[in-house]
Write an enzyme that holds these catalytic residues in place. Structure first.
Site, mmCIF file in Angstrom:
data_model
loop_
_atom_site.group_PDB
_atom_site.id
_atom_site.type_symbol
_atom_site.label_atom_id
_atom_site.label_comp_id
_atom_site.label_asym_id
_atom_site.label_seq_id
_atom_site.Cartn_x
_atom_site.Cartn_y
_atom_site.Cartn_z
ATOM 1 N N LYS A 1 101.936 41.885 -0.153
ATOM 2 C CA LYS A 1 100.518 41.687 -0.434
ATOM 3 C C LYS A 1 100.226 42.225 -1.836
ATOM 4 C CE LYS A 1 96.046 42.713 -0.615
ATOM 5 N NZ LYS A 1 95.446 43.511 -1.709
ATOM 6 N N GLU B 1 93.012 61.025 -12.697
ATOM 7 C CA GLU B 1 93.792 59.942 -13.293
ATOM 8 C C GLU B 1 92.849 58.912 -13.913
ATOM 9 O OE1 GLU B 1 97.695 57.452 -12.026
ATOM 10 O OE2 GLU B 1 95.993 57.288 -10.661
ATOM 11 N N CYS C 1 101.450 54.931 -13.516
ATOM 12 C CA CYS C 1 101.248 56.115 -12.675
ATOM 13 C C CYS C 1 102.021 57.314 -13.204
ATOM 14 C CB CYS C 1 101.639 55.809 -11.240
ATOM 15 S SG CYS C 1 103.295 55.106 -11.080
ATOM 16 N N GLY D 1 95.578 55.587 -0.770
ATOM 17 C CA GLY D 1 96.692 56.110 0.003
ATOM 18 C C GLY D 1 96.233 56.975 1.162
ATOM 19 N N GLY E 1 99.636 52.701 -5.394
ATOM 20 C CA GLY E 1 98.261 52.563 -5.866
ATOM 21 C C GLY E 1 97.589 53.912 -5.969
ATOM 22 N N SER E 2 96.299 53.931 -5.837
ATOM 23 C CA SER E 2 95.533 55.157 -6.057
ATOM 24 C C SER E 2 95.687 56.125 -4.888
ATOM 25 C CB SER E 2 94.055 54.833 -6.254
ATOM 26 O OG SER E 2 93.458 54.450 -5.031
ATOM 27 N N THR E 3 95.491 57.399 -5.178
ATOM 28 C CA THR E 3 95.579 58.428 -4.145
ATOM 29 C C THR E 3 94.486 58.244 -3.096
ATOM 30 O OG1 THR E 3 96.592 59.966 -5.699
ATOM 31 C CG2 THR E 3 95.551 60.917 -3.749
ATOM 32 N N GLU F 1 103.319 55.817 -2.970
ATOM 33 C CA GLU F 1 103.531 56.204 -4.368
ATOM 34 C C GLU F 1 102.184 56.080 -5.037
ATOM 35 O OE1 GLU F 1 103.496 56.209 -8.000
ATOM 36 O OE2 GLU F 1 104.490 54.251 -7.951
#
Length: 492
Positions: free
Chosen positions: A184, A394, A293, A243, A238-240, A260
């Site tokens: 995806k 970030e 990242c 996640g 992707g972003s924390t 990650e």
């Protein structure tokens, strides 16, 4: 600007339109204009992809131990097809992801394909079975072994920044392990996902082993994949923040997750660094407009040499000048950020840095003169305290923050005082000193004196808010395996 072919879904071995032939526009970051159309998958389309992957795992021999050689053959065939289509990958990376021409031969295409080759090499080293021998435990003698088998159906949810690289990292490892996959990709870069379906069909992958779905909603398909009990593992980059939501939602079906996530990595230039000024001047955050990242977005320099570092950085930015942002210039490594939304986000952080009291050494402006796309000039803040949000959060844009430190202990403290722990770097004339600092950084990978700590044969992943698990290398394949103990007793 190139108009891309329509991006099709790939479900159960067939390239196809979305339900009702629904599509969405793909917007090019260089121009801000439509560069193509992509199928807009419905919930029913995603459900079909899940069902296909489940059938392929449960009802075919794809996952069987005796099929490992065939899996390897097909992955090699797919690799050959991707090599033949390297020009298309480059075009997609440029037009969809905003890669500058000079960056394509690095992370976007060539490094991804080299990482694929590394997976093929380390596949022979994967442990599939361990014989632990005989043990008599409480008068019950048993011969014990551990076998490693594929987890099952994998949903690979990938980002827009370096799509081909991340797609390879997840899909190839999962296929080699014997899993079936639903890829995806992000809605910004559907073509870099769709090409997997097209080439998988050409390579002859069995129906359902690899499926590709995407849609205009960045979250809907991913949320469905995470919630569905037929999916065994989520591999997400992707972003924390996202996640964390995946972990929470996946808990309802006890999903196994690989995450990650974000980073705020520090490069520490110690006081004895050779060519100190050059080291600082080369720390500009410009590659792919800082959209990585693992980029080193905090530069830590000795307070005793702070003025020297600032002067070197100023010269570095002046030397870099306007040598960025042209689509057909082969020496440029920096283009636009990926979308209007991302441009607004990065610009909001630049404004925040000013409000927090940091000083702009360079840049700080959106650059409409570069065209209709989403350009932000290379930007550097000095007079930054590590507690500022621009030092802690970030930004994912071409924004470097420079922070002074007193001594090695202070540098380590500053580097570790962040929610993240993905990558980093240390530079010193004394390699023992540098490695001692590197060992104390809470980070998944650290470069010492320019050492290449991210490569296809090395495990990659983070500490703390940068995620869990490891991608690439043998560890990347092992992420998709489960262990089973078999103990054989004496027959009565």
């Amino acid at each position: 600007m190139t108009t891309l072919p329509d991006a099709k879904l790939y479900i159960d071995g067939k390239l196809r339109d979305a339900e009702g032939s629904k599509t969405f526009d793909v917007i090019g970051p260089w121009t801000g204009e439509v560069v193509g159309k992509a199928a807009d998958a419905s919930s029913a389309d995603v459900d079909e992809a899940i069902a296909a992957a489940r059938r392929a795992f449960d009802d075919t021999g794809w996952a069987d131990p005796e099929n490992r050689g065939e899996r390897l053959r097909l992955v090699k065939k797919l690799r050959e097809l991707f090599e033949e289509n390297k020009g298309r990958l480059a075009e997609l990376s440029r037009v969809e992801a905003g890669a500058a021409l000079g960056a394509v031969a690095m992370a976007h295409v060539d490094n991804a394909n080299l990482g694929w080759d590394d997976y093929i090499k380390v596949f022979e080293e994967v442990t599939w079975e361990e014989d632990l021998g005989q043990r008599d435990f409480r008068n019950m003698p048993s011969h014990r072994k551990i076998v490693y088998e594929p987890v099952g159906v994998v949903a690979a949810i990938t980002p827009w920044n370096v799509p081909h690289y991340v797609n390879v990292g997840k899909v190839v490892a999962a296929l080699l392990a014997g899993c079936t996959v639903i890829l995806k990709p992000a809605p910004d870069t559907p073509g870099l996902g769709a090409i997997w379906g097209e080439l998988a069909e050409q390579a002859g992958l069995p129906a359902g082993v690899l499926n590709v779905v995407f849609g205009s909603d960045p979250a809907a398909a991913g949320e469905q994949l995470v919630a569905d009990p037929r999916v065994d593992l989520i591999s997400f980059t992707g972003s924390t923040g996202v996640g964390k939501r995946i972990m929470e939602a996946g808990a309802q079906t006890l999903k196994r997750v690989f995450l990650e996530l974000g980073g705020k990595s520090a490069k520490i230039v110690l006081d004895d660094a050779p060519n100190f000024a050059r080291e600082c001047a080369q720390s500009l955050l410009v590659f792919h407009a800082g959209q990585g990242c693992a980029v080193q977005s905090r530069l830590l320099v000795p307070r005793a040499r702070y003025d020297e570092a600032k002067a070197a950085l100023k010269a570095g930015y002046e030397g870099f000048g306007d040598n960025w942002g042209r689509f057909d210039e082969p020496t440029h490594i920096m283009g636009p950020v990926v979308s209007k939304r991302q441009q607004e986000r990065v610009m909001s952080y630049i404004e925040l840095g000013k409000e927090e009291g940091a000083t702009l050494l360079a840049g700080g402006n959106a650059r409409q003169d570069k065209g209709g796309g989403y350009f932000i000039e290379p930007t550097c803040f000095i007079d930054v305290d590590n507690s500022m949000r621009i030092a802690q959060e970030e930004i994912f844009g071409p924004v470097l923050v420079v922070i002074p430190f007193e001594d090695d202990e202070d540098a380590i403290r500053i580097a570790n005082e962040t929610p993240y722990g993905l990558s980093g770097g240390v530079v010193s004339a004394d390699p023992v000193r540098a490695e001692n600092v590197a060992r104390r950084l809470r980070s998944g990978s650290v470069s010492v004196n320019g050492g290449m700590c991210i490569a296809g044969d090395l495990p990659f992943g983070g500490f703390k808010g940068s995620g869990m698990g490891r991608e690439w290398g043998i560890a990347g394949i092992e992420e998709f395996l489960d262990s089973k103990v078999i103990a054989v007793g004496q027959a009565a």
